[in-house]
Scaffold this active site. Structure first.
Site, PDB file in Angstrom:
ATOM      1  N   ASN A   9       0.868  -1.181   0.000  1.00 20.81           N
ATOM      2  CA  ASN A   9       0.000   0.000   0.000  1.00 20.81           C
ATOM      3  C   ASN A   9       0.906   1.232   0.000  1.00 20.81           C
ATOM      4  OD1 ASN A   9      -1.820   2.013   0.481  1.00 20.81           O
ATOM      5  ND2 ASN A   9      -2.390   1.336   2.557  1.00 20.81           N
ATOM      6  N   TRP A  10       0.991   1.871  -1.151  1.00 20.19           N
ATOM      7  CA  TRP A  10       1.896   3.025  -1.261  1.00 20.19           C
ATOM      8  C   TRP A  10       1.289   4.310  -0.730  1.00 20.19           C
ATOM      9  CZ3 TRP A  10       4.338   2.434  -6.865  1.00 20.19           C
ATOM     10  CH2 TRP A  10       5.202   1.324  -6.856  1.00 20.19           C
ATOM     11  N   LYS A  11       0.017   4.281  -0.378  1.00 18.39           N
ATOM     12  CA  LYS A  11      -0.660   5.484   0.148  1.00 18.39           C
ATOM     13  C   LYS A  11      -0.425   6.666  -0.797  1.00 18.39           C
ATOM     14  CE  LYS A  11      -0.340   3.384   4.644  1.00 18.39           C
ATOM     15  NZ  LYS A  11      -0.336   3.497   6.084  1.00 18.39           N
ATOM     16  N   HIS A  33      -9.710   0.888   4.615  1.00 20.71           N
ATOM     17  CA  HIS A  33      -8.462   1.122   5.348  1.00 20.71           C
ATOM     18  C   HIS A  33      -8.742   2.105   6.484  1.00 20.71           C
ATOM     19  CE1 HIS A  33      -4.444   2.506   6.322  1.00 20.71           C
ATOM     20  NE2 HIS A  33      -3.990   1.407   5.752  1.00 20.71           N
ATOM     21  N   GLU A  64      -7.232   4.600   7.515  1.00 20.46           N
ATOM     22  CA  GLU A  64      -7.050   6.019   7.157  1.00 20.46           C
ATOM     23  C   GLU A  64      -8.289   6.544   6.421  1.00 20.46           C
ATOM     24  OE1 GLU A  64      -3.208   5.572   5.291  1.00 20.46           O
ATOM     25  OE2 GLU A  64      -2.346   5.122   7.252  1.00 20.46           O
ATOM     26  N   GLU A  76      -5.521  -5.139  10.619  1.00 19.58           N
ATOM     27  CA  GLU A  76      -4.580  -4.041  10.823  1.00 19.58           C
ATOM     28  C   GLU A  76      -4.929  -3.288  12.098  1.00 19.58           C
ATOM     29  OE1 GLU A  76      -2.500  -2.844   6.916  1.00 19.58           O
ATOM     30  OE2 GLU A  76      -4.228  -1.563   7.190  1.00 19.58           O
ATOM     31  N   GLY A 118       2.114   2.340  10.885  1.00 21.94           N
ATOM     32  CA  GLY A 118       3.072   3.436  10.781  1.00 21.94           C
ATOM     33  C   GLY A 118       3.750   3.813  12.084  1.00 21.94           C
ATOM     34  N   SER A 169       3.182  -1.935  10.424  1.00 20.64           N
ATOM     35  CA  SER A 169       4.622  -1.933  10.756  1.00 20.64           C
ATOM     36  C   SER A 169       5.345  -3.236  10.414  1.00 20.64           C
ATOM     37  CB  SER A 169       4.831  -1.558  12.230  1.00 20.64           C
ATOM     38  OG  SER A 169       4.379  -0.239  12.460  1.00 20.64           O
ATOM     39  N   GLY A 199       2.749  -1.047   4.312  1.00 24.81           N
ATOM     40  CA  GLY A 199       2.812   0.355   3.904  1.00 24.81           C
ATOM     41  C   GLY A 199       4.254   0.789   3.701  1.00 24.81           C
ATOM     42  N   GLY A 200       4.806   1.471   4.708  1.00 27.83           N
ATOM     43  CA  GLY A 200       6.127   2.103   4.597  1.00 27.83           C
ATOM     44  C   GLY A 200       7.218   1.213   4.023  1.00 27.83           C
TER      45      GLY A 200
HETATM   46  P1  PGA Z   1       2.623   0.422   7.637  1.00 27.43           P
HETATM   47  O1  PGA Z   1       1.171   0.610   6.982  1.00 27.43           O
HETATM   48  O2  PGA Z   1       3.195  -0.874   7.093  1.00 27.43           O
HETATM   49  O3  PGA Z   1       3.400   1.625   7.178  1.00 27.43           O
HETATM   50  O4  PGA Z   1       2.444   0.363   9.106  1.00 27.43           O
HETATM   51  C1  PGA Z   1       0.304  -0.481   6.804  1.00 27.43           C
HETATM   52  C2  PGA Z   1      -0.996  -0.013   6.198  1.00 27.43           C
HETATM   53  O5  PGA Z   1      -1.428   1.098   6.504  1.00 27.43           O
HETATM   54  O6  PGA Z   1      -1.615  -0.728   5.386  1.00 27.43           O
END
Ligand code: PGA
Length: 255
Positions: A10-12, A98, A100, A168, A174, A213, A234-235
């Protein structure tokens, strides 16, 4: 249980179209000598980059996903992008619900359910995200929160729908914090039970991911957990070398 693991990136709201395409080309180059048994990979870039990333990966086994979708097919909906348009641009998956989106854009369980149904109607596989907040966790409410989110997200589906569910925990996204992998495994088992109750036709194909994470230091701990079928990252997915270390780490434990 489903046989092939799934790793989703997930590159956001990161990477320009140029950076996204360069990553996709580099991923293809590095994967040239790869074995078919590797987990299925899904890259979810920003919407402007979706088409070019899908073109760049069209000769590979890597699939493309969007990070959200809007309801409907086409119409006078300024700013909206439907599952139909996302599919047509080259995606096979779409992230739905998600945290967010839930927190920043007010998406509730009802909308998540509608989006999951809309994704499937557009021939996209939804990656439905669920998870508790830190205060819910501290209050011992993880199980009822996750049960409710899963049950509601699946309520509008019909027949043997193919879905992915990502567990999640919000406090892990994050932050560098992760649950004990055995706890993630336990919650994933509960999610599987909830799917069995509400959509028994879907139980054999559902894949349950852990997200929050994930990095090259902890991927093997999650890969050891039998209820987990992969990870949503994500990151750590933003760097192609780090991403491939995650794929390899998962594969090493699972093969
Ligand atoms: P993260 O994000 O790996 O940066 O914690 C995961 C996500 O939001 O899907």
């Amino acid at each position: 249980m489903p046989s092939r693991s799934l790793m989703a990136a997930n590159w956001k709201m990161f990477k320009t179209v140029g950076e996204s395409t360069a990553y996709a080309k580099e991923l293809c180059r590095r994967m040239e000598s790869w074995h078919e048994e590797a987990p299925e990979q899904v890259i979810c870039p920003t919407l402007p980059a979706l088409y070019t990333v899908s073109r760049a990966l069209s000769q590979s086994s890597v699939k493309i996903g969007a990070q959200s979708l809007d309801l409907g097919r086409e119409g006078a909906n300024t700013g909206a992008v439907s599952g139909y348009l996302i599919r047509e641009a080259g995606a096979a998956y779409v992230i739905v619900g998600h945290s967010e989106r839930r927190q920043l854009y007010g998406e509730d369980d009802e909308l998540v359910a509608e989006k999951a149904a809309s994704a499937l109607a557009s021939h996209l596989i939804p990656i439905i995200c669920v998870g508790e907040t830190e205060s819910q966790r501290n209050a011992g409410e993880t199980d009822p929160v996750v049960d409710r989110q899963v049950t509601r997200a699946l309520q509008r589906l019909t027949g043997a729908a193919t879905v992915v569910i990502a567990y999640e925990p919000l406090w892990a996204i994050g932050t560098g914090l992760v649950p004990d992998p055995s706890e993630a495994n336990r919650v994933a088992g509960r999610i599987r039970d909830a799917v069995q109750k509400i959509r028994p036709e879907t139980t054999t194909t559902v894949r349950i991911l852990y997200g929050g994470s994930v990095n090259r230091g902890n991927i093997r701990d999650f890969a050891c957990q039998p209820q987990l079928d992969g990870a949503l990252v994500g990151g750590a997915s933003l760097d192609v070398a780090h991403w491939l270390d995650l794929i390899k780490g998962w594969q090493e434990v699972r093969q």
